[in-house]
Scaffold this motif. Sequence first.
Motif, PDB file in Angstrom:
ATOM      1  N   ALA A   1       0.827  -1.203   0.000  1.00 16.59           N
ATOM      2  CA  ALA A   1       0.000   0.000   0.000  1.00 16.59           C
ATOM      3  C   ALA A   1       0.863   1.255   0.000  1.00 16.59           C
ATOM      4  N   MET A   2       1.952   1.238   0.758  1.00 15.23           N
ATOM      5  CA  MET A   2       2.831   2.410   0.815  1.00 15.23           C
ATOM      6  C   MET A   2       3.521   2.648  -0.527  1.00 15.23           C
ATOM      7  N   PHE A   3       3.943   1.562  -1.187  1.00 17.00           N
ATOM      8  CA  PHE A   3       4.579   1.707  -2.493  1.00 17.00           C
ATOM      9  C   PHE A   3       3.588   2.237  -3.529  1.00 17.00           C
ATOM     10  N   PHE A   4       2.347   1.738  -3.493  1.00 22.42           N
ATOM     11  CA  PHE A   4       1.372   2.245  -4.459  1.00 22.42           C
ATOM     12  C   PHE A   4       1.052   3.710  -4.186  1.00 22.42           C
ATOM     13  N   ALA A   5       1.015   4.088  -2.912  1.00 22.63           N
ATOM     14  CA  ALA A   5       0.799   5.492  -2.587  1.00 22.63           C
ATOM     15  C   ALA A   5       1.928   6.350  -3.166  1.00 22.63           C
ATOM     16  N   GLY A   6       3.165   5.871  -3.039  1.00 19.43           N
ATOM     17  CA  GLY A   6       4.290   6.593  -3.616  1.00 19.43           C
ATOM     18  C   GLY A   6       4.186   6.688  -5.123  1.00 19.43           C
ATOM     19  N   TYR A   7       3.771   5.585  -5.757  1.00 21.87           N
ATOM     20  CA  TYR A   7       3.602   5.571  -7.211  1.00 21.87           C
ATOM     21  C   TYR A   7       2.527   6.571  -7.633  1.00 21.87           C
ATOM     22  N   PHE A   8       1.410   6.540  -6.961  1.00 18.88           N
ATOM     23  CA  PHE A   8       0.283   7.410  -7.282  1.00 18.88           C
ATOM     24  C   PHE A   8       0.694   8.881  -7.190  1.00 18.88           C
ATOM     25  N   LEU A   9       1.369   9.239  -6.109  1.00 20.52           N
ATOM     26  CA  LEU A   9       1.770  10.628  -5.910  1.00 20.52           C
ATOM     27  C   LEU A   9       2.865  11.038  -6.887  1.00 20.52           C
ATOM     28  N   ALA A  10       3.781  10.105  -7.212  1.00 23.65           N
ATOM     29  CA  ALA A  10       4.846  10.427  -8.166  1.00 23.65           C
ATOM     30  C   ALA A  10       4.273  10.664  -9.560  1.00 23.65           C
ATOM     31  N   VAL A  11       3.298   9.843  -9.963  1.00 25.68           N
ATOM     32  CA  VAL A  11       2.663  10.054 -11.267  1.00 25.68           C
ATOM     33  C   VAL A  11       1.931  11.390 -11.286  1.00 25.68           C
ATOM     34  N   SER A  12       1.221  11.700 -10.197  1.00 23.43           N
ATOM     35  CA  SER A  12       0.515  12.979 -10.106  1.00 23.43           C
ATOM     36  C   SER A  12       1.498  14.138 -10.222  1.00 23.43           C
ATOM     37  N   ARG A  13       2.648  14.013  -9.585  1.00 19.77           N
ATOM     38  CA  ARG A  13       3.668  15.061  -9.650  1.00 19.77           C
ATOM     39  C   ARG A  13       4.278  15.152 -11.051  1.00 19.77           C
ATOM     40  N   ALA A  14       4.562  14.005 -11.666  1.00 24.13           N
ATOM     41  CA  ALA A  14       5.161  14.003 -12.999  1.00 24.13           C
ATOM     42  C   ALA A  14       4.241  14.641 -14.024  1.00 24.13           C
ATOM     43  N   ARG A  15       2.925  14.542 -13.800  1.00 21.69           N
ATOM     44  CA  ARG A  15       1.964  15.103 -14.751  1.00 21.69           C
ATOM     45  C   ARG A  15       1.948  16.630 -14.746  1.00 21.69           C
ATOM     46  N   VAL A  16       2.636  17.238 -13.773  1.00 25.76           N
ATOM     47  CA  VAL A  16       2.726  18.693 -13.757  1.00 25.76           C
ATOM     48  C   VAL A  16       3.510  19.181 -14.969  1.00 25.76           C
ATOM     49  N   SER A  17       4.531  18.429 -15.367  1.00 21.77           N
ATOM     50  CA  SER A  17       5.419  18.886 -16.436  1.00 21.77           C
ATOM     51  C   SER A  17       5.434  17.997 -17.670  1.00 21.77           C
ATOM     52  N   ARG A  18       4.812  16.804 -17.598  1.00 25.42           N
ATOM     53  CA  ARG A  18       4.866  15.891 -18.741  1.00 25.42           C
ATOM     54  C   ARG A  18       3.475  15.336 -19.042  1.00 25.42           C
ATOM     55  N   GLY A  19       3.294  14.910 -20.285  1.00 28.58           N
ATOM     56  CA  GLY A  19       2.035  14.309 -20.671  1.00 28.58           C
ATOM     57  C   GLY A  19       1.899  12.889 -20.155  1.00 28.58           C
ATOM     58  N   ALA A  20       0.675  12.378 -20.177  1.00 33.09           N
ATOM     59  CA  ALA A  20       0.406  11.044 -19.641  1.00 33.09           C
ATOM     60  C   ALA A  20       1.193   9.964 -20.380  1.00 33.09           C
ATOM     61  N   ALA A  21       1.296  10.080 -21.703  1.00 32.21           N
ATOM     62  CA  ALA A  21       1.987   9.056 -22.485  1.00 32.21           C
ATOM     63  C   ALA A  21       3.456   8.969 -22.100  1.00 32.21           C
ATOM     64  N   ALA A  22       4.115  10.110 -21.961  1.00 32.45           N
ATOM     65  CA  ALA A  22       5.529  10.122 -21.593  1.00 32.45           C
ATOM     66  C   ALA A  22       5.737   9.557 -20.193  1.00 32.45           C
ATOM     67  N   VAL A  23       4.891   9.960 -19.262  1.00 37.29           N
ATOM     68  CA  VAL A  23       5.017   9.468 -17.888  1.00 37.29           C
ATOM     69  C   VAL A  23       4.835   7.952 -17.844  1.00 37.29           C
ATOM     70  N   MET A  24       3.844   7.450 -18.557  1.00 38.97           N
ATOM     71  CA  MET A  24       3.602   6.015 -18.566  1.00 38.97           C
ATOM     72  C   MET A  24       4.755   5.254 -19.205  1.00 38.97           C
ATOM     73  N   LEU A  25       5.287   5.760 -20.301  1.00 42.52           N
ATOM     74  CA  LEU A  25       6.377   5.068 -20.991  1.00 42.52           C
ATOM     75  C   LEU A  25       7.617   4.997 -20.108  1.00 42.52           C
ATOM     76  N   VAL A  26       8.035   6.117 -19.563  1.00 40.26           N
ATOM     77  CA  VAL A  26       9.266   6.149 -18.764  1.00 40.26           C
ATOM     78  C   VAL A  26       9.111   5.337 -17.482  1.00 40.26           C
ATOM     79  N   SER A  27       7.991   5.502 -16.787  1.00 41.96           N
ATOM     80  CA  SER A  27       7.794   4.775 -15.526  1.00 41.96           C
ATOM     81  C   SER A  27       7.685   3.271 -15.766  1.00 41.96           C
ATOM     82  N   THR A  28       6.985   2.873 -16.819  1.00 47.63           N
ATOM     83  CA  THR A  28       6.828   1.444 -17.102  1.00 47.63           C
ATOM     84  C   THR A  28       8.150   0.815 -17.510  1.00 47.63           C
ATOM     85  N   ALA A  29       8.974   1.541 -18.248  1.00 43.65           N
ATOM     86  CA  ALA A  29      10.296   1.031 -18.618  1.00 43.65           C
ATOM     87  C   ALA A  29      11.153   0.801 -17.371  1.00 43.65           C
ATOM     88  N   ALA A  30      11.091   1.734 -16.417  1.00 39.38           N
ATOM     89  CA  ALA A  30      11.841   1.565 -15.175  1.00 39.38           C
ATOM     90  C   ALA A  30      11.333   0.359 -14.385  1.00 39.38           C
TER      91      ALA A  30
END
Length: 316
Positions: free
Chosen positions: A160-189
Motif C-alpha cells: 500500500a505504501m509503495f502504491f501510494a508513492g507511485y500514485f503521488l509520483a505520477v501525479s507530480r510528474a503530470r505537472v510537467s509531462r504528458g500522460a503518455a511520456a510518464v507512462m512510458l518512462v515509468s513502465t520502462a523503469a
Amino acid sequence: MTSPSSPRLALGIATLTLGALAMGASVLFVRQADVGPFASAFWRVALALPVLAAWAALAEGRAAFRPDRTSLLAGAFFAGDLIFWHLAILGTTVANATVLATTSPVWITAFAVLVLRQKVSRAGWCGLGLCILGALALVGRSWQFDPAHLPGDASGLVTAMFFAGYFLAVSRARVSRGAAAVMLVSTAATAAILFAVALLAEPTLWPASAKGAAALVALALVAQVGGQGLMAVGLASVPPAFGALVFFLEVVSAAVLGALLLHEPITALQALGGLLILGGLVVARPRPGEAPPRSRPDQPAEGAATEAGRSAENGH
C-alpha cells in the motif's frame, strides 16, 4: 457525481473510474497465466512497452522518450508495489493481502495533508471512512489475524505504501509531462527492475501454453496500458486525495469479475461493501469551484515537435 459546470473534473473522475475497473481485472489474468508471480509481473509491464511507446511517439514525439527523475521514481515505486503484493499473496491470505493493500488511499491522504499541505474537507474524511468500511466488507469474514502470517501481512502494508508513492509520483510528474511520456518512462523503469527480480526468483520466464501467453498479453493491455494509462490521464484533472479513493473501485471490480467469470458468488455483505464504497465516493466528490491539480495538458500529435523544441530551449 459532479456539476455540469465542471466538465474537466467530471471527465477526470470518469477516466480514473475506468482505470480502477481495468486494474481490478488483473487478478483474473494472473490466475490464467502459467508463470510464476514475479514473471507475470514482469510480462505485465514488458509487453505493455511497445503500445506505450507508440502512444508516446504519436502524442509527443521524440521528447516523450526522454527520462525524467519523477517518472523513473514512479516506476521504481510501482515495481516495489508489485513485488511486495506478490510477497503478501505468498505469505498471508488473499483476503489479508487485499485489505492491507487497499490502505493506500490512507497513506496518500496523509501525505497530501502533512507534506503537500492540502486541505481535506469533512466530507472527504467521511468518504474515506466509508470506502475503508466498504473494502473490509468486501473481504468479509475471510480476513483474519494469524501471527504466522505477520511477514505476509507486513508485505501487504508495504504494498500500500509503495502504491501510494507511485500514485503521488505520477501525479507530480503530470505537472510537467504528458500522460503518455510518464507512462512510458515509468513502465520502462518498472520492467527493468522486475526483469532482475524475475531472473533471480523464478525458474522460468516463459509461459508454457498459448493460453498462458494470451493471459499475459491481456494483463499488459488491460491492466497496465488501460488501467495505469487511464490513471495517468485522469490525475491531471482530479485532486490526489479524491483520486486515491476512486481506486477502491479496483476491489469492487475484482469481486464483480470474479462472480461473472470465476463463479465466485457475491454475498450480501460484499454487496453492502460495494455500496459503501460508491457512497463514500459520492460523499467525498470534489465540489464545483475546487481547483484541479496543476498539470501539463496532453498534446496532440501535431504539437509534439513544437513542444519538444520548447523543452530544449528551456533546458527541461
